[in-house]
Design an enzyme around this catalytic site. Structure first.
Site, PDB file in Angstrom:
ATOM      1  N   SER A  90       0.831  -1.206   0.000  1.00  0.00           N
ATOM      2  CA  SER A  90       0.000   0.000   0.000  1.00  0.00           C
ATOM      3  C   SER A  90       0.862   1.251   0.000  1.00  0.00           C
ATOM      4  O   SER A  90       1.972   1.247   0.548  1.00  0.00           O
ATOM      5  CB  SER A  90      -0.857  -0.040   1.265  1.00  0.00           C
ATOM      6  OG  SER A  90      -1.415   1.216   1.525  1.00  0.00           O
ATOM      7  N   TYR A 135      -1.442  -0.799  10.851  1.00  0.00           N
ATOM      8  CA  TYR A 135      -1.721  -1.363   9.519  1.00  0.00           C
ATOM      9  C   TYR A 135      -0.509  -1.146   8.605  1.00  0.00           C
ATOM     10  O   TYR A 135      -0.025  -2.069   7.945  1.00  0.00           O
ATOM     11  CB  TYR A 135      -2.990  -0.732   8.922  1.00  0.00           C
ATOM     12  CG  TYR A 135      -3.184  -1.042   7.453  1.00  0.00           C
ATOM     13  CD1 TYR A 135      -3.478  -2.331   7.029  1.00  0.00           C
ATOM     14  CD2 TYR A 135      -3.050  -0.036   6.482  1.00  0.00           C
ATOM     15  CE1 TYR A 135      -3.639  -2.614   5.671  1.00  0.00           C
ATOM     16  CE2 TYR A 135      -3.212  -0.312   5.132  1.00  0.00           C
ATOM     17  CZ  TYR A 135      -3.507  -1.602   4.739  1.00  0.00           C
ATOM     18  OH  TYR A 135      -3.650  -1.887   3.393  1.00  0.00           O
ATOM     19  N   LYS A 164       2.265  -3.814   6.695  1.00  0.00           N
ATOM     20  CA  LYS A 164       2.642  -3.872   5.274  1.00  0.00           C
ATOM     21  C   LYS A 164       4.165  -3.760   5.133  1.00  0.00           C
ATOM     22  O   LYS A 164       4.781  -4.502   4.361  1.00  0.00           O
ATOM     23  CB  LYS A 164       1.959  -2.748   4.481  1.00  0.00           C
ATOM     24  CG  LYS A 164       0.467  -2.945   4.290  1.00  0.00           C
ATOM     25  CD  LYS A 164       0.153  -4.133   3.407  1.00  0.00           C
ATOM     26  CE  LYS A 164      -1.309  -4.466   3.325  1.00  0.00           C
ATOM     27  NZ  LYS A 164      -1.605  -5.797   2.802  1.00  0.00           N
TER      28      LYS A 164
HETATM   29  P1  NAD Z   1     -10.907  -6.814   1.452  1.00  0.00           P
HETATM   30  O1  NAD Z   1     -11.085  -6.764   2.938  1.00  0.00           O
HETATM   31  O2  NAD Z   1     -12.088  -6.541   0.611  1.00  0.00           O
HETATM   32  O3  NAD Z   1     -10.281  -8.208   1.018  1.00  0.00           O
HETATM   33  C1  NAD Z   1      -9.377  -8.923   1.819  1.00  0.00           C
HETATM   34  C2  NAD Z   1      -9.892 -10.342   1.920  1.00  0.00           C
HETATM   35  O4  NAD Z   1      -8.990 -11.099   2.732  1.00  0.00           O
HETATM   36  C3  NAD Z   1     -11.271 -10.432   2.589  1.00  0.00           C
HETATM   37  O5  NAD Z   1     -12.135 -11.163   1.749  1.00  0.00           O
HETATM   38  C4  NAD Z   1     -11.018 -11.164   3.900  1.00  0.00           C
HETATM   39  O6  NAD Z   1     -12.104 -11.990   4.266  1.00  0.00           O
HETATM   40  C5  NAD Z   1      -9.755 -11.946   3.582  1.00  0.00           C
HETATM   41  N1  NAD Z   1      -8.888 -12.252   4.731  1.00  0.00           N
HETATM   42  C6  NAD Z   1      -8.437 -11.421   5.687  1.00  0.00           C
HETATM   43  N2  NAD Z   1      -7.637 -12.083   6.535  1.00  0.00           N
HETATM   44  C7  NAD Z   1      -7.570 -13.367   6.098  1.00  0.00           C
HETATM   45  C8  NAD Z   1      -6.896 -14.522   6.548  1.00  0.00           C
HETATM   46  N3  NAD Z   1      -6.146 -14.508   7.654  1.00  0.00           N
HETATM   47  N4  NAD Z   1      -7.024 -15.664   5.842  1.00  0.00           N
HETATM   48  C9  NAD Z   1      -7.808 -15.705   4.727  1.00  0.00           C
HETATM   49  N5  NAD Z   1      -8.472 -14.645   4.276  1.00  0.00           N
HETATM   50  C10 NAD Z   1      -8.357 -13.484   4.940  1.00  0.00           C
HETATM   51  O7  NAD Z   1      -9.728  -5.794   1.106  1.00  0.00           O
HETATM   52  P2  NAD Z   1      -9.236  -5.265  -0.299  1.00  0.00           P
HETATM   53  O8  NAD Z   1      -9.577  -3.828  -0.398  1.00  0.00           O
HETATM   54  O9  NAD Z   1      -9.655  -6.187  -1.383  1.00  0.00           O
HETATM   55  O10 NAD Z   1      -7.659  -5.342  -0.071  1.00  0.00           O
HETATM   56  C11 NAD Z   1      -6.898  -6.460  -0.511  1.00  0.00           C
HETATM   57  C12 NAD Z   1      -5.454  -6.247  -0.090  1.00  0.00           C
HETATM   58  O11 NAD Z   1      -4.991  -5.011  -0.632  1.00  0.00           O
HETATM   59  C13 NAD Z   1      -5.255  -6.156   1.418  1.00  0.00           C
HETATM   60  O12 NAD Z   1      -4.058  -6.811   1.758  1.00  0.00           O
HETATM   61  C14 NAD Z   1      -5.137  -4.664   1.662  1.00  0.00           C
HETATM   62  O13 NAD Z   1      -4.366  -4.386   2.806  1.00  0.00           O
HETATM   63  C15 NAD Z   1      -4.449  -4.203   0.393  1.00  0.00           C
HETATM   64  N6  NAD Z   1      -4.707  -2.786   0.080  1.00  0.00           N
HETATM   65  C16 NAD Z   1      -5.989  -2.332   0.015  1.00  0.00           C
HETATM   66  C17 NAD Z   1      -6.231  -0.972  -0.234  1.00  0.00           C
HETATM   67  C18 NAD Z   1      -7.635  -0.424  -0.281  1.00  0.00           C
HETATM   68  O14 NAD Z   1      -7.801   0.785  -0.114  1.00  0.00           O
HETATM   69  N7  NAD Z   1      -8.654  -1.237  -0.542  1.00  0.00           N
HETATM   70  C19 NAD Z   1      -5.160  -0.090  -0.438  1.00  0.00           C
HETATM   71  C20 NAD Z   1      -3.856  -0.598  -0.385  1.00  0.00           C
HETATM   72  C21 NAD Z   1      -3.643  -1.958  -0.127  1.00  0.00           C
HETATM   73  N1  UFG Z   2     -12.218  11.793   3.366  1.00  0.00           N
HETATM   74  C1  UFG Z   2     -13.204  12.688   3.718  1.00  0.00           C
HETATM   75  N2  UFG Z   2     -14.350  12.196   4.252  1.00  0.00           N
HETATM   76  C2  UFG Z   2     -14.579  10.863   4.437  1.00  0.00           C
HETATM   77  C3  UFG Z   2     -13.564   9.964   4.064  1.00  0.00           C
HETATM   78  C4  UFG Z   2     -12.398  10.455   3.532  1.00  0.00           C
HETATM   79  O1  UFG Z   2     -13.039  13.909   3.586  1.00  0.00           O
HETATM   80  O2  UFG Z   2     -15.646  10.483   4.946  1.00  0.00           O
HETATM   81  C5  UFG Z   2     -10.976  12.301   2.749  1.00  0.00           C
HETATM   82  C6  UFG Z   2      -9.718  11.991   3.545  1.00  0.00           C
HETATM   83  O3  UFG Z   2      -9.476  12.958   4.513  1.00  0.00           O
HETATM   84  C7  UFG Z   2      -8.669  11.937   2.427  1.00  0.00           C
HETATM   85  C8  UFG Z   2      -9.443  11.411   1.202  1.00  0.00           C
HETATM   86  O4  UFG Z   2     -10.810  11.655   1.503  1.00  0.00           O
HETATM   87  O5  UFG Z   2      -8.221  13.227   2.135  1.00  0.00           O
HETATM   88  C9  UFG Z   2      -9.252   9.923   0.970  1.00  0.00           C
HETATM   89  O6  UFG Z   2      -9.546   9.203   2.172  1.00  0.00           O
HETATM   90  P1  UFG Z   2      -9.760   7.605   2.192  1.00  0.00           P
HETATM   91  O7  UFG Z   2     -10.148   7.246   3.585  1.00  0.00           O
HETATM   92  O8  UFG Z   2     -10.672   7.209   1.096  1.00  0.00           O
HETATM   93  O9  UFG Z   2      -8.321   7.053   1.800  1.00  0.00           O
HETATM   94  P2  UFG Z   2      -6.907   7.258   2.494  1.00  0.00           P
HETATM   95  O10 UFG Z   2      -6.014   7.920   1.481  1.00  0.00           O
HETATM   96  O11 UFG Z   2      -7.017   7.906   3.811  1.00  0.00           O
HETATM   97  O12 UFG Z   2      -6.438   5.759   2.744  1.00  0.00           O
HETATM   98  C10 UFG Z   2      -6.614   4.710   1.780  1.00  0.00           C
HETATM   99  C11 UFG Z   2      -6.777   3.388   2.516  1.00  0.00           C
HETATM  100  C12 UFG Z   2      -5.510   3.061   3.256  1.00  0.00           C
HETATM  101  C13 UFG Z   2      -4.372   3.034   2.280  1.00  0.00           C
HETATM  102  C14 UFG Z   2      -4.270   4.353   1.547  1.00  0.00           C
HETATM  103  C15 UFG Z   2      -3.200   4.298   0.474  1.00  0.00           C
HETATM  104  O13 UFG Z   2      -7.849   3.487   3.434  1.00  0.00           O
HETATM  105  O14 UFG Z   2      -5.614   1.795   3.844  1.00  0.00           O
HETATM  106  O15 UFG Z   2      -5.507   4.661   0.915  1.00  0.00           O
HETATM  107  O16 UFG Z   2      -3.406   3.202  -0.348  1.00  0.00           O
HETATM  108  F1  UFG Z   2      -3.230   2.820   2.955  1.00  0.00           F
END
Ligand code: NAD
Ligand code: UFG
Length: 372
Positions: free
Chosen positions: A160, A184, A188
């Site tokens: 991330s 978190y 990572k």
């Molecule tokens: P998500 O929660 O929708 O998907 C993750 C999946 O992993 C879920 O279905 C959950 O049930 C499963 N899971 C969690 N722990 C587990 C375990 N111990 N064993 C088996 N399954 C397990 O999240 P996502 O948005 O699809 O994210 C996928 C990956 O990408 C994650 O590792 C997350 O940290 C990373 N990521 C997500 C974002 C974002 O904003 N969505 C940004 C950067 C990185």
């Molecule tokens: N924001 C608002 N109101 C809300 C939610 C968000 O104003 O209700 C703003 C935040 O302050 C930020 C922007 O919208 O400026 C984006 O916020 P998000 O919560 O959508 O995303 P972040 O950038 O804070 O974080 C996300 C994931 C993290 C990940 C990161 C980088 O939640 O897990 O992107 O990948 F690490």
């Protein structure tokens, strides 16, 4: 796997003998046959995982999903199958379950693993740091050990942009300073470090680490998308739930950042583009002494208010909002230098903000209560 390759090699020779003009097609078949893989997708029923499984199936790969359903439902699997018109094997289980993993590797002889499984809420990680360490770090180590024991050494890992902490400058390139600002992010960074050590001790590992910026939107069919538990933390799901009438108004966290309109800037990337980055990473993956690390973003930042406006245009409605103080831990501006992914993987984002908003809105409209 071997069966397919053998058949295609025979086809290739036959074709060369019968008609030299067909060399191109035959080469293509041979390439396809070599590139088809049996892939374990951990977390494959989650948001990014489900979209990636669709792309993997479309590209001809065989997929087994392993997910403990802690943040997803099994219903998504049927939708993946409907979209791709192919079947996918789903196993409900945990990456921390060594015996289950070993059984799966022995049964399927996976060529590669795409590892999405993990917990992803920053706020939750602050409240339950040990749970995040156990699930995300210890769980990943269990998976990597099992891969090693079963001679599967090809891995794409979901990291991330959070590993950049408070960036010194934007756009952020892969060489920027790394720091975690919450458990978190710690998890990572810890997994990235485990992978570096693993790779330097055994250069036969082929590892690609993808650092996602802000994934949004949904598959064009509107059948799969993000289904957050409870009130969404992230901007897009929150806006979409306001648009559909489930929430009253958006709180914009901070309008005093040093950005043109004072609100936070992020690099929103379409989840289908993101999914395709995994296909690109897999097809370019190679041995080396350290994992390859790529930023996956569009390279273009948008402010919260710009996103609100773009969503209003796509959904043809007003999104009421109130200005509130900054959210603790948020940074002003975060967007990618995504040129390395373009140069080495041939990947760049195809979809712009307007398309992201349209697709996110379609998913929300068709599924106001998510997968329920
Ligand atoms: P998500 O929660 O929708 O998907 C993750 C999946 O992993 C879920 O279905 C959950 O049930 C499963 N899971 C969690 N722990 C587990 C375990 N111990 N064993 C088996 N399954 C397990 O999240 P996502 O948005 O699809 O994210 C996928 C990956 O990408 C994650 O590792 C997350 O940290 C990373 N990521 C997500 C974002 C974002 O904003 N969505 C940004 C950067 C990185
Ligand atoms: N924001 C608002 N109101 C809300 C939610 C968000 O104003 O209700 C703003 C935040 O302050 C930020 C922007 O919208 O400026 C984006 O916020 P998000 O919560 O959508 O995303 P972040 O950038 O804070 O974080 C996300 C994931 C993290 C990940 C990161 C980088 O939640 O897990 O992107 O990948 F690490």
């Amino acid at each position: 796997m071997l069966d397919i390759i053998d058949i295609k090699i025979l086809d290739f020779r036959d074709l060369i003998e019968s008609n030299s003009n067909t060399n191109l097609d035959a080469n293509f078949s041979l390439h396809l046959a070599y590139s088809m893989k049996k892939i374990l997708v951990t977390g494959g029923s989650g948001y990014i995982g489900s979209h990636t499984v669709v792309e993997l199936l479309d590209a001809g790969h065989d997929v087994v999903i392993l997910d403990n359903l802690s943040n997803s439902g099994v219903g998504v699997v049927q939708r993946i199958e409907t979209i791709s018109e192919r079947s996918v094997k789903f196993i409900q289980g945990d990456i921390q379950d060594e015996a289950l993993l070993d059984e799966l590797f022995k049964e399927h002889s996976f060529d590669s693993v795409i590892h999405f499984a993990g917990l992803k809420s920053v706020a939750e990680s602050v409240a339950e740091p040990e749970r995040y360490y156990q699930n995300n770090v210890v769980g990943s180590e269990t998976l990597f050990n099992c891969m090693q024991q079963n001679s599967c050494n090809e891995l794409v890992f979901s990291s991330s942009a959070t590993v950049y902490g408070e960036p010194e400058s934007v756009p952020i390139s892969e060489g920027a300073k790394l720091s975690a600002t919450n458990p978190y992010g710690d998890s990572k960074l810890a997994v990235e470090n485990v992978l570096k050590e693993l790779n330097s001790s055994n250069p036969e590992w082929k590892i690609s680490i993808l650092r996602y910026f802000n994934p949004v939107a949904a598959h064009a069919s509107g059948m799969i998308g993000e289904d957050p538990n409870g009130i969404p933390n992230n901007l897009l799901p929150y806006i979409a739930q306001v648009a559909v009438g489930k929430l009253d108004r958006l709180a914009v966290f901070g309008d005093d950042y040093p950005t043109p309109d004072g609100t936070g800037i992020r690099d929103y990337v379409h989840v289908v583009d993101l999914a395709r980055a995994h296909i690109a990473a897999l097809s370019c993956i190679e041995e080396g002494q350290s994992p390859k690390v790529y930023n996956i973003g569009t390279g273009q930042g948008y402010s919260v208010l710009e996103v609100v406006q773009a969503f209003e245009k796509a959904a043809q409605c007003k999104i009421p909002y109130v200005l509130e103080p900054r959210r603790p831990g948020d940074i002003a501006s975060c967007y990618a230098d995504a040129s390395l992914a373009m140069k080495e993987l041939g990947w760049s984002a195809a979809y712009g903000l307007a398309q992201m908003m349209e697709d996110h809105w379609r998913w929300q409209q068709l599924n106001p209560n998510g997968y329920q």
